[in-house]
Design an enzyme around this catalytic site. Structure first.
Site, mmCIF file in Angstrom:
data_model
loop_
_atom_site.group_PDB
_atom_site.id
_atom_site.type_symbol
_atom_site.label_atom_id
_atom_site.label_comp_id
_atom_site.label_asym_id
_atom_site.label_seq_id
_atom_site.Cartn_x
_atom_site.Cartn_y
_atom_site.Cartn_z
ATOM 1 N N HIS A 87 40.365 16.004 29.266
ATOM 2 C CA HIS A 87 41.361 15.346 30.097
ATOM 3 C C HIS A 87 41.114 15.635 31.588
ATOM 4 O O HIS A 87 40.520 16.661 31.949
ATOM 5 C CB HIS A 87 42.768 15.782 29.690
ATOM 6 C CG HIS A 87 43.212 15.175 28.394
ATOM 7 N ND1 HIS A 87 44.519 15.183 27.959
ATOM 8 C CD2 HIS A 87 42.505 14.505 27.449
ATOM 9 C CE1 HIS A 87 44.600 14.542 26.798
ATOM 10 N NE2 HIS A 87 43.389 14.143 26.457
ATOM 11 N N GLU A 115 43.047 16.577 33.948
ATOM 12 C CA GLU A 115 43.636 17.817 34.469
ATOM 13 C C GLU A 115 42.779 19.022 34.059
ATOM 14 O O GLU A 115 42.581 19.954 34.851
ATOM 15 C CB GLU A 115 45.060 18.013 33.915
ATOM 16 C CG GLU A 115 46.002 16.855 34.167
ATOM 17 C CD GLU A 115 45.983 15.797 33.066
ATOM 18 O OE1 GLU A 115 44.886 15.472 32.572
ATOM 19 O OE2 GLU A 115 47.043 15.292 32.720
ATOM 20 N N CYS A 171 49.721 15.624 29.383
ATOM 21 C CA CYS A 171 50.092 15.869 27.982
ATOM 22 C C CYS A 171 50.380 17.360 27.777
ATOM 23 O O CYS A 171 50.154 18.180 28.679
ATOM 24 C CB CYS A 171 48.967 15.423 27.055
ATOM 25 S SG CYS A 171 47.530 16.515 27.106
HETATM 26 O O1 LIG Z 1 47.204 14.110 30.280
HETATM 27 C C1 LIG Z 1 46.310 13.262 30.027
HETATM 28 N N1 LIG Z 1 45.102 13.314 30.676
HETATM 29 C C2 LIG Z 1 44.066 12.506 30.355
HETATM 30 O O2 LIG Z 1 42.975 12.594 30.954
HETATM 31 N N2 LIG Z 1 44.238 11.586 29.334
HETATM 32 C C3 LIG Z 1 43.130 10.733 28.936
HETATM 33 C C4 LIG Z 1 42.600 11.013 27.553
HETATM 34 C C5 LIG Z 1 42.063 9.667 27.129
HETATM 35 O O3 LIG Z 1 40.744 9.517 27.631
HETATM 36 C C6 LIG Z 1 43.005 8.695 27.836
HETATM 37 C C7 LIG Z 1 44.142 8.188 26.951
HETATM 38 O O4 LIG Z 1 43.655 7.159 26.145
HETATM 39 P P1 LIG Z 1 44.627 6.118 25.431
HETATM 40 O O5 LIG Z 1 45.577 5.597 26.531
HETATM 41 O O6 LIG Z 1 43.695 5.062 24.909
HETATM 42 O O7 LIG Z 1 45.359 6.891 24.368
HETATM 43 O O8 LIG Z 1 43.566 9.390 28.919
HETATM 44 C C8 LIG Z 1 45.435 11.467 28.706
HETATM 45 C C9 LIG Z 1 46.496 12.241 29.038
HETATM 46 C C10 LIG Z 1 47.833 12.083 28.435
HETATM 47 O O9 LIG Z 1 47.726 12.081 27.080
HETATM 48 ZN ZN LIG Z 2 46.077 16.106 28.742
#
Ligand SMILES: O=c1[nH]c(=O)n([C@H]2C[C@H](O)[C@@H](COP(=O)(O)O)O2)cc1CO
Ligand SMILES: [Zn+2]
Length: 158
Positions: free
Chosen positions: A77, A79, A102
């Site tokens: 992610h 963050e 998340c």
């Molecule tokens: O806090 C976050 N940080 C973050 O980088 N992500 C990323 C993970 C995935 O590559 C994408 C979410 O994919 P999707 O919307 O198709 O579920 O965003 C998702 C979140 C929240 O779930």
């Molecule tokens: Zn996350």
């Protein structure tokens, strides 16, 4: 007289977060993060991406019922990447992020000492991971605020 068309600190740091998101190869959601210290210095940036060794051109970006074939098993992610890229302490830092973190990222943010979260999208509101994330955030005394970022038009672009 000074230029009146300058951007605010919020626009500046969220702008950097948005620019970072443009590096993401996720076909669905591109997330960008920019972390500043209490002196308003950028100390970390990141976006959601695959760990080193995994090629963006292989099939790691799919959603699949088989977790081992799904992007969720692999993606780091935004963050988390920012925290890992940090060049200095994140104590009392502020995170600018294009999507509310998340629960897994929130754990890391709490432990790293982040004290404020500025975010744009809240698309996962109501989901279990979002509820857990908010609970942790409140217990840790982290403040959060949501902002919108209009398209920035510079004088030189006109
Ligand atoms: O806090 C976050 N940080 C973050 O980088 N992500 C990323 C993970 C995935 O590559 C994408 C979410 O994919 P999707 O919307 O198709 O579920 O965003 C998702 C979140 C929240 O779930
Ligand atoms: Zn996350």
């Amino acid at each position: 007289m000074k230029n009146q068309n300058y951007i605010s600190w919020d626009q500046y740091f969220m702008g950097v977060a948005k620019l970072s998101a443009l590096r993401s190869k996720d076909p669905n959601t591109q997330v960008g993060a920019c972390i500043i210290n209490p002196d308003r210095r950028i100390v970390a940036i990141g976006y959601n991406g695959l760990p080193m060794g995994l090629s963006d051109d292989e099939d790691f970006w799919q959603k699949n019922e088989d977790y081992s074939k799904s992007k969720y098993a692999y993606v780091v992610h935004a963050e988390a990447n920012a925290i890992l890229n940090a060049t200095t302490s994140l104590k009392d830092a502020t995170l600018y992020v294009t999507l509310f973190p998340c629960n897994e990222c929130m754990k890391l943010l709490v432990q790293a000492g982040v004290k404020e979260i500025v975010y744009m999208s809240d698309k996962d509101k109501g989901k279990e991971s979002h509820i857990a994330s908010t609970t942790m955030m409140k217990k840790a005394g982290i403040k959060a605020r949501q902002i919108q970022l209009e398209t920035i038009v510079l004088e030189t672009d006109k």
